[in-house]
Enzyme design. Structure first.
Site, PDB file in Angstrom:
ATOM      1  N   LYS B  78       0.848  -1.199   0.000  1.00  0.00           N
ATOM      2  CA  LYS B  78       0.000   0.000   0.000  1.00  0.00           C
ATOM      3  C   LYS B  78       0.880   1.244   0.000  1.00  0.00           C
ATOM      4  CE  LYS B  78      -3.877   2.001   2.640  1.00  0.00           C
ATOM      5  NZ  LYS B  78      -4.687   1.886   3.873  1.00  0.00           N
ATOM      6  N   SER B 153      -9.723   1.889   3.193  1.00  0.00           N
ATOM      7  CA  SER B 153      -8.864   2.613   2.293  1.00  0.00           C
ATOM      8  C   SER B 153      -7.884   1.765   1.493  1.00  0.00           C
ATOM      9  CB  SER B 153      -8.084   3.658   3.085  1.00  0.00           C
ATOM     10  OG  SER B 153      -7.192   3.036   3.992  1.00  0.00           O
ATOM     11  N   SER B 177      -9.741  -0.530   7.359  1.00  0.00           N
ATOM     12  CA  SER B 177      -9.194  -0.358   6.009  1.00  0.00           C
ATOM     13  C   SER B 177      -8.505  -1.573   5.406  1.00  0.00           C
ATOM     14  CB  SER B 177      -8.226   0.825   5.975  1.00  0.00           C
ATOM     15  OG  SER B 177      -8.937   2.035   6.030  1.00  0.00           O
TER      16      SER B 177
END
Lengths: 91, 491
Positions: B78, B153, B177
């Site tokens: 990420k 997210s 997330s």
């Protein structure tokens, strides 16, 4: 009523008049929801910051090179020698 | 079976047994990414040296040198995690040109075990969002149906794994997330206990809630990655001292003697029929595997979202103060219109560099912390946070793990909730409390909706009791046998 311009200034955020209007409406709706927590009795309740029970452990305070000056300067938007450069500002 | 349909464990085995070369594996996932990224936008940046690094691993193996357990296998990271020499944006314009000079502890550990960083995945800006629609680098799409959000997210990480653009990805979970996008994209996502995984080098959103975790095809894959990334790190004062168990070796689908609690507040009215059906089926599987089911209550659940958003935005307003355009990151153009004063300089850099959701959250936090409001908002939220955690500790006196939906509905359509922040925030009702209490949680695929959208099941455990939670996930996974299901875009 939330003074959005003042909050934006405290947070050092330049926002447009349109943004101010939108944020004002949204923030008051959001805070109305947040205020639900007022109904909980929290007398003598210690605030919880770190959610697991852990002892704070300090590392040894010894000198080491983590970043060289050159590495630390690499992402500078503007520099002058070993210094971060900013446009001339007053105040 | 093609390379990209193999899971992490299979790929690691194939490299160790010299059945597959890292170059072939890495190339297969890079090719799939090149083909699908224009459609899904799962990656912001690819690692241009991935193939070269794969060839280096192959050489090392050929020479007979000892290699790590993840040798030669690509992993997506990420864009919240710093990667030395690879642009790290956190999904924000304010970091559009930021190239870290060091890697996050998680990345160091993965690479230390031989993994290849394949690329940096798309995400909501600064992890603030539940749909990957707030990214400065464009929205990410759900591989199962591209009109739908992948969740957020860590939406890019979930989409990349689901679409076989990587066999494994790292996400971060501040209020759900990792678990929510795993749930929306039909993969396994694990948020370890707060403190298990070092936060060193991870872009800070809300430091008392942030925790990185694996997102993969199987519980075994995720357990393996947790073993690699967990452990004490002196560079993160909140990283836990606890020994790291061998979760992957101790997995069992025999749940005899295990008590599973169903928190009644997590089965409230808003839960859709599709989700209800999937979760009920998971409960039946757990029962058949020997678990005992008990009813429990977490009475403060309805306040979880409010407490979470107060704590998170307050911490964010402080954490994000560092982005000022002086030492790194975006700087406005002051050539044509010079700044009047130093406040104006900061305000313009920040006002132009941050997107609208990030500005909204910084202001929510700034307001809640400002003089006259601190006690009623921040302090009060921290007090309720303690009571909320106590709810969980009480529940864990009656059971070993909790099982619930991960969200009320499967993935929602792109654009459906983005205009209404409060509606988007309420979406996180079943995931945020886990972070507030610092507990481990995971989402494991449980089935599909009528429209063939994946639906996950959430499992939570007491602090540092990940094994029990992973075992329940493992039992559900074994019984359902969904790990080879792929979205149509893959083929």
């Amino acid at each position: 009523m939330i003074d959005v311009k003042k909050v934006a200034h405290l947070a050092r955020l330049a926002i447009s008049d349109d943004e101010e209007k939108t944020y004002k409406a949204q923030m008051s709706t959001i805070f109305k929801h947040f205020e639900e927590i007022a109904s909980v009795d929290t007398k003598n309740v210690e605030p919880l910051i770190t959610p697991t029970d852990m002892k704070l452990v300090f590392r040894e305070d010894k000198r080491e090179v983590v970043l060289t000056v050159e590495e630390a300067m690499k992402n500078a938007p503007e520099k002058s020698g070993n210094l971060f450069k900013v446009p001339p500002v007053v105040g | 079976m093609s390379i990209i349909e193999k899971n992490l464990t299979e790929l690691c085995d194939a490299v160790q047994k010299r059945e597959l070369k890292s170059e072939a594996i890495t190339k297969a996932f890079l090719d799939q990414s090149t083909r699908l990224n224009p459609k899904l936008n799962a990656y912001i940046t690819m690692n241009e040296k991935a193939l070269e690094q794969a060839r280096d691993v192959d050489k090392k193996i050929a020479s007979g040198a000892k290699v790590g357990r993840l040798a030669g296998v690509p992993i997506a990271i990420k864009d919240m995690l710093c990667t030395k020499g690879i642009k790290t944006t956190a999904g924000s314009k304010i970091l559009h040109n930021f190239i870290p000079q060091y890697s996050a502890a998680v990345v160091e550990k993965l690479e230390g075990a031989g993994a290849i960083t394949i690329g940096k995945t798309n995400q909501d800006e600064f992890a603030m969002g539940s749909s990957t629609e707030t990214s400065h680098y464009g929205i990410c799409r759900n591989p199962w149906s591209t009109d739908y959000v992948p969740g957020g997210s860590s939406g890019g990480s979930a989409a990349a794994v689901s679409a076989r653009m990587a066999p494994m990805a790292i996400g971060t979970d501040t209020g759900g997330s990792v678990r929510q996008p795993a749930n929306f994209c039909g993969i396994v996502g694990v948020k370890p206990t707060y403190g298990r995984v070092s936060r060193y080098g991870i872009v800070a959103y809300a430091s008392s809630l942030d925790q990185a975790g694996p997102m993969g095809h199987t519980v075994q894959d995720c357990a393996t990655i947790m073993e690699v990334i967990s452990g004490k790190d002196v560079r993160d004062t909140t990283s836990a001292q606890e020994a790291v168990p061998e979760w992957s070796k101790n997995l069992t689908d025999n749940l005899k003697g295990l008590k599973i609690g169903l928190p009644k507040e997590y089965f409230a009215e808003g839960v859709s029929d599709d989700v209800r059906k999937v979760v009920k089926n998971a409960i039946d599987i757990a029962k058949a595997a020997g678990a005992e089911i008990v009813d429990v209550s977490l009475p403060l659940t309805h306040l979880g979202v409010a407490v979470y958003y107060l704590v998170a935005t307050c911490e964010a307003s402080s954490n994000l103060a560092r982005y000022d355009g002086v030492r790194f990151g975006y700087r406005s153009d002051f050539e044509k219109s010079p700044a009047v004063d130093v406040d104006d300089f900061y305000s313009r850099n920040r006002g132009e560099g941050f997107g609208s959701e990030v500005k909204r959250r910084i202001m929510l936090g700034t307001y809640a912390l400002s003089s006259g409001y601190y006690d009623a908002y921040y302090k009060k939220a921290c007090q309720v946070r303690r009571l909320l955690r106590q709810n969980f500790l009480d529940a864990f006196k009656k059971c070993d793990v909790l099982l619930s939906p991960a969200s009320t509905t499967p993935a929602f359509k792109i654009g459906e909730r983005i205009e209404s922040p409060i509606e988007m925030y309420l979406n996180d009702i079943y995931t945020t409390s886990t972070n507030l209490a610092g507990l481990p949680g995971m989402s494991v695929p449980g089935g599909f909706s009528k429209d063939k959208l994946p639906i996950g099941v959430q499992i939570m455990a007491a602090h540092f009791q990940e094994q029990k939670m992973l075992n329940v996930g493992y039992a559900i996974e074994k019984s359902l046998n969904l790990t080879r299901e792929v979205p149509n875009v893959v083929r």
